[in-house]
Design a protein around this motif. Sequence first.
Motif, PDB file in Angstrom:
ATOM      1  N   ASN A  40       0.847  -1.186   0.000  1.00 20.33           N
ATOM      2  CA  ASN A  40       0.000   0.000   0.000  1.00 20.33           C
ATOM      3  C   ASN A  40       0.885   1.239   0.000  1.00 20.33           C
ATOM      4  N   LEU A  41       0.267   2.385   0.193  1.00 19.54           N
ATOM      5  CA  LEU A  41       0.991   3.656   0.137  1.00 19.54           C
ATOM      6  C   LEU A  41       1.287   4.205   1.526  1.00 19.54           C
ATOM      7  N   GLN A  42       1.354   3.330   2.510  1.00 21.16           N
ATOM      8  CA  GLN A  42       1.576   3.725   3.902  1.00 21.16           C
ATOM      9  C   GLN A  42       2.761   4.678   4.027  1.00 21.16           C
ATOM     10  N   GLY A  43       2.502   5.870   4.579  1.00 18.03           N
ATOM     11  CA  GLY A  43       3.553   6.833   4.842  1.00 18.03           C
ATOM     12  C   GLY A  43       3.995   7.660   3.653  1.00 18.03           C
ATOM     13  N   CYS A  44       3.482   7.380   2.468  1.00 21.06           N
ATOM     14  CA  CYS A  44       3.864   8.145   1.284  1.00 21.06           C
ATOM     15  C   CYS A  44       3.109   9.474   1.249  1.00 21.06           C
ATOM     16  N   ARG A  45       3.805  10.535   0.864  1.00 19.24           N
ATOM     17  CA  ARG A  45       3.199  11.855   0.735  1.00 19.24           C
ATOM     18  C   ARG A  45       2.880  12.071  -0.744  1.00 19.24           C
ATOM     19  N   ILE A  46       1.586  12.091  -1.074  1.00 16.57           N
ATOM     20  CA  ILE A  46       1.130  12.145  -2.456  1.00 16.57           C
ATOM     21  C   ILE A  46       0.455  13.486  -2.726  1.00 16.57           C
ATOM     22  N   LEU A  47       0.961  14.214  -3.720  1.00 16.15           N
ATOM     23  CA  LEU A  47       0.345  15.458  -4.161  1.00 16.15           C
ATOM     24  C   LEU A  47      -0.810  15.129  -5.098  1.00 16.15           C
ATOM     25  N   VAL A  48      -1.976  15.684  -4.805  1.00 10.32           N
ATOM     26  CA  VAL A  48      -3.153  15.497  -5.656  1.00 10.32           C
ATOM     27  C   VAL A  48      -3.506  16.845  -6.280  1.00 10.32           C
ATOM     28  N   VAL A  49      -3.542  16.866  -7.620  1.00 13.80           N
ATOM     29  CA  VAL A  49      -3.871  18.069  -8.376  1.00 13.80           C
ATOM     30  C   VAL A  49      -5.091  17.735  -9.224  1.00 13.80           C
ATOM     31  N   GLU A  50      -6.240  18.247  -8.809  1.00 11.66           N
ATOM     32  CA  GLU A  50      -7.527  17.924  -9.451  1.00 11.66           C
ATOM     33  C   GLU A  50      -8.483  19.082  -9.220  1.00 11.66           C
ATOM     34  N   ASP A  51      -9.135  19.557 -10.277  1.00  8.94           N
ATOM     35  CA  ASP A  51     -10.025  20.712 -10.148  1.00  8.94           C
ATOM     36  C   ASP A  51     -11.490  20.359  -9.935  1.00  8.94           C
ATOM     37  N   THR A  81       4.993  22.209  -4.952  1.00  8.57           N
ATOM     38  CA  THR A  81       6.175  21.471  -5.395  1.00  8.57           C
ATOM     39  C   THR A  81       7.449  22.177  -4.937  1.00  8.57           C
ATOM     40  N   ARG A  82       7.427  23.480  -4.976  1.00  5.51           N
ATOM     41  CA  ARG A  82       8.592  24.270  -4.561  1.00  5.51           C
ATOM     42  C   ARG A  82       8.738  24.279  -3.039  1.00  5.51           C
ATOM     43  N   ASP A  83       7.611  24.357  -2.318  1.00  7.97           N
ATOM     44  CA  ASP A  83       7.637  24.582  -0.874  1.00  7.97           C
ATOM     45  C   ASP A  83       7.698  23.327  -0.015  1.00  7.97           C
ATOM     46  N   GLU A  84       7.164  22.219  -0.503  1.00 11.74           N
ATOM     47  CA  GLU A  84       7.146  20.991   0.292  1.00 11.74           C
ATOM     48  C   GLU A  84       8.514  20.320   0.265  1.00 11.74           C
ATOM     49  N   GLU A  85       8.998  19.965   1.429  1.00 13.39           N
ATOM     50  CA  GLU A  85      10.303  19.319   1.520  1.00 13.39           C
ATOM     51  C   GLU A  85      10.274  17.920   0.910  1.00 13.39           C
ATOM     52  N   ARG A  86       9.182  17.197   1.156  1.00 10.36           N
ATOM     53  CA  ARG A  86       9.112  15.804   0.699  1.00 10.36           C
ATOM     54  C   ARG A  86       7.795  15.545  -0.024  1.00 10.36           C
ATOM     55  N   ILE A  87       7.905  15.121  -1.270  1.00  7.67           N
ATOM     56  CA  ILE A  87       6.768  14.661  -2.062  1.00  7.67           C
ATOM     57  C   ILE A  87       7.197  13.324  -2.643  1.00  7.67           C
ATOM     58  N   ASP A  88       6.485  12.266  -2.283  1.00 12.65           N
ATOM     59  CA  ASP A  88       6.868  10.927  -2.727  1.00 12.65           C
ATOM     60  C   ASP A  88       6.245  10.530  -4.058  1.00 12.65           C
ATOM     61  N   GLY A  89       5.150  11.183  -4.421  1.00 10.32           N
ATOM     62  CA  GLY A  89       4.462  10.865  -5.661  1.00 10.32           C
ATOM     63  C   GLY A  89       3.401  11.909  -5.931  1.00 10.32           C
ATOM     64  N   ALA A  90       2.861  11.888  -7.147  1.00  9.53           N
ATOM     65  CA  ALA A  90       1.852  12.880  -7.514  1.00  9.53           C
ATOM     66  C   ALA A  90       0.864  12.296  -8.512  1.00  9.53           C
ATOM     67  N   LEU A  91      -0.386  12.706  -8.333  1.00  9.94           N
ATOM     68  CA  LEU A  91      -1.453  12.411  -9.284  1.00  9.94           C
ATOM     69  C   LEU A  91      -1.941  13.753  -9.799  1.00  9.94           C
ATOM     70  N   LEU A  92      -1.863  13.958 -11.110  1.00  6.99           N
ATOM     71  CA  LEU A  92      -2.224  15.247 -11.684  1.00  6.99           C
ATOM     72  C   LEU A  92      -3.255  15.091 -12.787  1.00  6.99           C
ATOM     73  N   ASP A  93      -4.341  15.827 -12.663  1.00  6.65           N
ATOM     74  CA  ASP A  93      -5.302  15.980 -13.751  1.00  6.65           C
ATOM     75  C   ASP A  93      -4.601  16.802 -14.822  1.00  6.65           C
ATOM     76  N   VAL A  94      -4.724  16.428 -16.062  1.00  5.88           N
ATOM     77  CA  VAL A  94      -4.019  17.096 -17.153  1.00  5.88           C
ATOM     78  C   VAL A  94      -4.574  18.493 -17.426  1.00  5.88           C
ATOM     79  N   ASN A  95      -5.889  18.655 -17.330  1.00  3.61           N
ATOM     80  CA  ASN A  95      -6.527  19.924 -17.662  1.00  3.61           C
ATOM     81  C   ASN A  95      -7.236  20.462 -16.418  1.00  3.61           C
ATOM     82  N   LEU A  96      -6.757  21.605 -15.935  1.00  7.71           N
ATOM     83  CA  LEU A  96      -7.326  22.239 -14.742  1.00  7.71           C
ATOM     84  C   LEU A  96      -8.052  23.501 -15.158  1.00  7.71           C
ATOM     85  N   ALA A  97      -9.361  23.412 -15.297  1.00  6.59           N
ATOM     86  CA  ALA A  97     -10.188  24.556 -15.682  1.00  6.59           C
ATOM     87  C   ALA A  97      -9.630  25.247 -16.929  1.00  6.59           C
ATOM     88  N   GLY A  98      -9.233  24.450 -17.914  1.00  9.84           N
ATOM     89  CA  GLY A  98      -8.740  24.980 -19.174  1.00  9.84           C
ATOM     90  C   GLY A  98      -7.248  25.250 -19.203  1.00  9.84           C
TER      91      GLY A  98
END
Length: 127
Positions: free
Chosen positions: A8-19, A52-69
Amino acid sequence: MSRSARANLQGCRILVVEDEYFLADEVAQALQGDGAEVLGPVARVAEAVSLTRDEERIDGALLDVNLAGEMVWPAVDALLARGVPITLATGYDNKAIPQAYAHLPRVEKPLEMRALLRALRHEMNPG
């Protein structure tokens, strides 16, 4: 247990980018249920780049390709520069993804949470 042996993703810090608010909430709940710490969710490219610039640790990311255009590529570039594993969430076909990002794993929208978790686990625990 080693990181590569985790199921599983136990302890992982995941950035979620979704509009889409309800989808972002559903993704965050699924990730938290799998043991991850969710960064965000954020709904704008500028917010994603800032995190992305400010967080010391990001282990993974899920990004929506299109954010409000607005296309998410500046955030993808910032994450790639840090070596963060990225999974794209999109309804676009392969031809709509620029060649520079064609190698990134994708999950198709509408998202199915089990498939999403499987994809993220694979990216976080390759091999």
